[in-house]
Design a protein around this motif. Structure first.
Motif, PDB file in Angstrom:
ATOM      1  N   HIS A   1       4.809   0.270   0.026  1.00 45.50           N
ATOM      2  CA  HIS A   1       5.521  -0.511   1.030  1.00 45.50           C
ATOM      3  C   HIS A   1       4.625  -1.579   1.623  1.00 45.50           C
ATOM      4  O   HIS A   1       3.399  -1.562   1.443  1.00 45.50           O
ATOM      5  CB  HIS A   1       6.112   0.401   2.113  1.00 45.50           C
ATOM      6  CG  HIS A   1       5.119   1.302   2.762  1.00 45.50           C
ATOM      7  ND1 HIS A   1       4.635   2.444   2.156  1.00 45.50           N
ATOM      8  CD2 HIS A   1       4.493   1.248   3.959  1.00 45.50           C
ATOM      9  CE1 HIS A   1       3.766   3.043   2.946  1.00 45.50           C
ATOM     10  NE2 HIS A   1       3.651   2.332   4.054  1.00 45.50           N
TER      11      HIS A   1
ATOM     12  N   ASP B   1       0.780   5.606   1.440  1.00 49.27           N
ATOM     13  CA  ASP B   1       0.155   6.406   2.484  1.00 49.27           C
ATOM     14  C   ASP B   1      -0.132   7.874   2.182  1.00 49.27           C
ATOM     15  O   ASP B   1      -0.730   8.541   3.017  1.00 49.27           O
ATOM     16  CB  ASP B   1       1.044   6.394   3.747  1.00 49.27           C
ATOM     17  CG  ASP B   1       1.205   5.003   4.322  1.00 49.27           C
ATOM     18  OD1 ASP B   1       0.270   4.195   4.183  1.00 49.27           O
ATOM     19  OD2 ASP B   1       2.262   4.713   4.910  1.00 49.27           O
TER      20      ASP B   1
ATOM     21  N   HIS C   1       0.849  -1.186   0.000  1.00 45.97           N
ATOM     22  CA  HIS C   1       0.000   0.000   0.000  1.00 45.97           C
ATOM     23  C   HIS C   1       0.885   1.235   0.000  1.00 45.97           C
ATOM     24  O   HIS C   1       2.103   1.139   0.123  1.00 45.97           O
ATOM     25  CB  HIS C   1      -0.902   0.008   1.235  1.00 45.97           C
ATOM     26  CG  HIS C   1      -0.144   0.233   2.514  1.00 45.97           C
ATOM     27  ND1 HIS C   1       0.537  -0.767   3.162  1.00 45.97           N
ATOM     28  CD2 HIS C   1       0.069   1.356   3.240  1.00 45.97           C
ATOM     29  CE1 HIS C   1       1.123  -0.271   4.243  1.00 45.97           C
ATOM     30  NE2 HIS C   1       0.856   1.019   4.316  1.00 45.97           N
TER      31      HIS C   1
ATOM     32  N   GLN D   1       8.930   8.772   5.130  1.00 45.76           N
ATOM     33  CA  GLN D   1       8.469   8.074   6.316  1.00 45.76           C
ATOM     34  C   GLN D   1       9.665   7.359   6.904  1.00 45.76           C
ATOM     35  O   GLN D   1      10.618   7.039   6.187  1.00 45.76           O
ATOM     36  CB  GLN D   1       7.395   7.085   5.939  1.00 45.76           C
ATOM     37  CG  GLN D   1       6.142   7.789   5.505  1.00 45.76           C
ATOM     38  CD  GLN D   1       5.052   6.812   5.182  1.00 45.76           C
ATOM     39  OE1 GLN D   1       4.599   6.754   4.066  1.00 45.76           O
ATOM     40  NE2 GLN D   1       4.652   6.042   6.164  1.00 45.76           N
TER      41      GLN D   1
HETATM   42 FE   FE2 Z   1       2.002   2.532   5.432  1.00 46.82          FE
END
Ligand code: FE2
Length: 426
Positions: free
Chosen positions: A347, A209, A207, A263
Motif C-alpha cells: 500500500h 507492514d 510498502h 489493516q
Molecule cells: Fe503501512
C-alpha cells in the motif's frame, strides 16, 4: 527428505551472512521439489498477471477496482456471493455507512476538543518516529490512543460485526489448531490522522507492514510460507492463518506486534479519491511474488530486494515493476465509511498539493484474539490504565494526565473481552 531450514528467532547479528545462508537453504529446498526457483516464480508471476488482467478489465468497464459493501448488508447478512468473490480476489474493501456520518463527524469534533482541552498543540514535541515524520511542527499523525471517540468505535457492535465478517474470510482453524478467534477482536490501539485543508504532502511510498526479514527467517513464518518454500506454490493461500499467529517478530521502529487479518481505518471526514488517499496493490497473492523474488539469481546474494530490519518492507520499480504499476486508489469516501486491506498487501498514500477538505481517520484494524495478540494485550492493558502510548509506538505518553480520557469504567463487554480484562471489573 529436505533438511531443516536455518532460522533465527531473534534478529541475526550478521544480517548479510544470515540472508546468504537462508537464501541458499531456501533455493535448495525449492529445487528439491524438482522445479527451479525461476520455474516456481513464473507460476506466481502468471497468477499475479491474471489478477492484473482482471483489474484492467474492471477499469476498462468503468467499475471500481475496490469492492464496496454497505454496512447494512453486512449487518443483515445480505452480502452477495459476487461481492464476496470480489472481496477475496482484491483483498480490500470500503464499508459504506459503517457508522452514521453524523456520528463520525461528532467523533472528529470530540477528538479536536479532547486534544485542545489538554493543550496538545502547545505541548507537541514533534514526530516521535522516523516513519510518519514530517518537518511541520503541527502534527498530522496525532499520537493519541485513548480518546472516547477511538475507544467507542473500537468497542462498538458495528466494529465487532465488520471485523468478524472480515476475519471469517480467513482459514483460522487447521490441523486441530484454532489459529485465531474470528469473533473476538483484540482492540489494537493505534493513532489518528487529521490532515487539514491546503496540505501539501509527498505521501508515503509503496510498502507493506507484516514484517521484514523475519518473514523468511523465523521458524513460524518459514512454516506459514511453506508452500512457497517447498516449491508447491500452487497450494499457497494468502487467506490461511496457519502459523501466522504464534511466532515472534523482529523489533523495528514501525513494528506491529499484533497479528492483523486486515489493516483498516474509519473516515472522520469526507475524502475525494484524488486528495492524497490510500492506494493498494489489490492482489493478495502478490505476497508470493514478494517472498520469492529475492531468491532469483539476479538479486545479490546478501540482498532481499531491499528488505532489512528497522525499515518498512519496500515494494519498488526495480524488483516489482508490475506490482507497483497495479496500484489502485480508494473511491471517494464519506465520514463514517471504513477502509480495509489484507495485512500482507502493498500500500501507499498518494501525494497531494493544496488538499481539498480534511483528511481525518482513526486507524482501527481487525486484530483477532490469538496467542500473539494475547501477549500484546498485556502491554495494551497497562498502557490503557495509565494513559501511556502502547509499546508498539514511540514512548510519547501525552495522555497520561489528560482530562476526559476514556477509562476502565467506560468499557463495555466487547471492550473488556477485547483487552483481556475480567468480564466485570471488581
Ligand atoms: Fe503501512
Amino acid at each position: 527428505m529436505t533438511a531443516t531450514l536455518p532460522h533465527w528467532q531473534t534478529t541475526p547479528a550478521d544480517l548479510a551472512a544470515a540472508i546468504r545462508e537462508v537464501k541458499t537453504a531456501l533455493r535448495a529446498r525449492i529445487e528439491a521439489s524438482g522445479r527451479g526457483v525461476d520455474e516456481v516464480f513464473d507460476v506466481v508471476a502468471r497468477r499475479v498477471a491474471g489478477r492484473i488482467a482482471e483489474i484492467d478489465a474492471d477499469l476498462a468497464a468503468g467499475e471500481s477496482v475496490w469492492p464496496v459493501i454497505d454496512y447494512a448488508d453486512i449487518e443483515n447478512g445480505t452480502v452477495t456471493a459476487a461481492q464476496l468473490d470480489k472481496l477475496r480476489r482484491r483483498g480490500c474493501l470500503v464499508v459504506r455507512g459503517h457508522f452514521p456520518r453524523e456520528q463520525a463527524l461528532a467523533w472528529d469534533e470530540s477528538i479536536l476538543d479532547y486534544v485542545e482541552r489538554n493543550h496538545f498543540f502547545d505541548d507537541y514535541r514533534g514526530p516521535g518516529d522516523d516513519f510518519f515524520g514530517s518537518v511541520d511542527s503541527k502534527p498530522e499523525i496525532y499520537p493519541i490512543y485513548w480518546s472516547h471517540a477511538q475507544m467507542r468505535a473500537r468497542q462498538s457492535e458495528r466494529m465487532a460485526r465488520v471485523q468478524f465478517f472480515l476475519n471469517s474470510l480467513w482459514r483460522h482453524e487447521s490441523d486441530g489448531v484454532a489459529w485465531f478467534d474470528p469473533a473476538r477482536d483484540a482492540l489494537y490501539p493505534d493513532r489518528i490522522r487529521r490532515r487539514p485543508p491546503g496540505t501539501d504532502s509527498g505521501g508515503l511510498g509503496t510498502h507493506l507492514d507484516p514484517g521484514t526479514l523475519d518473514l523468511w527467517m523465523t521458524r513460524e513464518y518459514q512454516t506459514a510460507f511453506r508452500h512457497l518454500f517447498d516449491g508447491d506454490v500452487e497450494a499457497y493461500d494468502p487467506w490461511d492463518a496457519a502459523h501466522r499467529t504464534t511466532g515472534p517478530q523482529y523489533p523495528g521502529s514501525t513494528m506491529c506486534s499484533a497479528f492483523r487479518t486486515f489493516q483498516g481505518w474509519t473516515a472522520l471526514s469526507d475524502m475525494d479519491h484524488d486528495q492524497g488517499v490510500l492506494h493498494t496493490v489489490p492482489i493478495p497473492e502478490a505476497m508470493a511474488y514478494l517472498m520469492l523474488r529475492p531468491l532469483r539469481r539476479d538479486v545479490p546474494d546478501d540482498d532481499m530486494c531491499g528488505v532489512t530490519v528497522n525499515q518498512v518492507f519496500p515494494a519498488n520499480e526495480k524488483w516489482h515493476p508490475e506490482l507497483v504499476a497495479a496500484q489502485a486508489g480508494i473511491p471517494d469516501v464519506r465520514a463514517g465509511d471504513s477502509v480495509w486491506w489484507h495485512c500482507d498487501m502493498i500500500h501507499s498514500v498518494a501525494p497531494v498539493t493544496d488538499q481539498r477538505g480534511w483528511g481525518n481517520v482513526m486507524y482501527i484494524p481487525a486484530a483477532p484474539w490469538c496467542p500473539r495478540n494475547e501477549r500484546y494485550a498485556e502491554h495494551v492493558r497497562a498502557a490503557f490504565l495509565t494513559g501511556e502510548s502502547p509499546s508498539d509506538f514511540p514512548a510519547e505518553h501525552y495522555e497520561r494526565d489528560w482530562e476526559g480520557r476514556f477509562t476502565a469504567d467506560d468499557l463495555n463487554d466487547i471492550g473488556r473481552r477485547g483487552m483481556g480484562f475480567p468480564a466485570a471489573l471488581g
